[in-house]
Design a protein around this motif. Sequence first.
Motif, PDB file in Angstrom:
ATOM      1  N   SER A   1     -13.338  -4.988   2.360  1.00 44.20           N
ATOM      2  CA  SER A   1     -12.436  -3.900   2.747  1.00 44.20           C
ATOM      3  C   SER A   1     -11.656  -4.306   3.996  1.00 44.20           C
ATOM      4  O   SER A   1     -12.180  -4.991   4.874  1.00 44.20           O
ATOM      5  CB  SER A   1     -13.229  -2.632   3.039  1.00 44.20           C
TER       6      SER A   1
ATOM      7  N   VAL B   1     -11.695  -1.571  -0.421  1.00 43.34           N
ATOM      8  CA  VAL B   1     -10.352  -1.006  -0.428  1.00 43.34           C
ATOM      9  C   VAL B   1      -9.528  -1.634   0.687  1.00 43.34           C
ATOM     10  O   VAL B   1     -10.061  -2.095   1.690  1.00 43.34           O
ATOM     11  CB  VAL B   1     -10.356   0.530  -0.229  1.00 43.34           C
ATOM     12  N   ASP B   2      -8.222  -1.654   0.473  1.00 42.96           N
ATOM     13  CA  ASP B   2      -7.272  -1.876   1.555  1.00 42.96           C
ATOM     14  C   ASP B   2      -6.864  -0.492   2.008  1.00 42.96           C
ATOM     15  O   ASP B   2      -6.432   0.336   1.199  1.00 42.96           O
ATOM     16  CB  ASP B   2      -6.040  -2.644   1.061  1.00 42.96           C
ATOM     17  N   LEU B   3      -7.022  -0.211   3.288  1.00 43.08           N
ATOM     18  CA  LEU B   3      -6.801   1.122   3.822  1.00 43.08           C
ATOM     19  C   LEU B   3      -5.841   1.047   4.996  1.00 43.08           C
ATOM     20  O   LEU B   3      -6.056   0.253   5.917  1.00 43.08           O
ATOM     21  CB  LEU B   3      -8.147   1.706   4.271  1.00 43.08           C
TER      22      LEU B   3
ATOM     23  N   TRP C   1      -4.343   4.001   0.541  1.00 40.34           N
ATOM     24  CA  TRP C   1      -5.354   3.029   0.132  1.00 40.34           C
ATOM     25  C   TRP C   1      -5.088   2.510  -1.260  1.00 40.34           C
ATOM     26  O   TRP C   1      -4.353   3.096  -2.033  1.00 40.34           O
ATOM     27  CB  TRP C   1      -6.760   3.641   0.188  1.00 40.34           C
TER      28      TRP C   1
ATOM     29  N   LEU D   1       0.824  -1.211   0.000  1.00 41.04           N
ATOM     30  CA  LEU D   1       0.000   0.000   0.000  1.00 41.04           C
ATOM     31  C   LEU D   1       0.855   1.256   0.000  1.00 41.04           C
ATOM     32  O   LEU D   1       0.524   2.245  -0.640  1.00 41.04           O
ATOM     33  CB  LEU D   1      -0.926   0.012   1.215  1.00 41.04           C
TER      34      LEU D   1
ATOM     35  N   ALA E   1      -3.886   8.720   5.208  1.00 39.16           N
ATOM     36  CA  ALA E   1      -4.571   7.552   4.651  1.00 39.16           C
ATOM     37  C   ALA E   1      -3.821   7.064   3.419  1.00 39.16           C
ATOM     38  O   ALA E   1      -3.512   7.845   2.519  1.00 39.16           O
ATOM     39  CB  ALA E   1      -6.009   7.900   4.290  1.00 39.16           C
TER      40      ALA E   1
END
Length: 129
Positions: A51, A89-91, A42, A26, A40
């Motif tokens: 997510s 999402v990957d956050l 993402w 990320l 952040a």
Amino acid sequence: MDAQTPTRLRFSRRTRIKRGRDFARLRQGGARLAVGCLIANWQRLPGNAASRLGVITSRKLGGAVVRTRARRLLRESFRLHQHDLAEPVDLVLVARASIIGRGLADVERDFLTALRRARLLKQADGRVA
């Protein structure tokens, strides 16, 4: 179930980012935005994925109690609004020093502002904000 009955909001283990390589992916390949007390990172996921959230708190913030509180605030903001995301999402959220002494409402406001600017939130009519 009635349409008015709220669904239970959970933050389970499978919705957490735990591996170092996922954090690194990320950081290198994802988008980044700094808003208020958080940063952040993402990356959008395929439509059938769930997510996930990862939280980073540096020792620069303070002792273990301060870092743990910052992690709790960021996780709770995600837990409350995970169903408002327009797509999976990957956050990864990185706590900044300004998170110290803030309440949930302040952290949540910064979290939602970041998601809005990143165009990750649904609008009321189902479109992407």
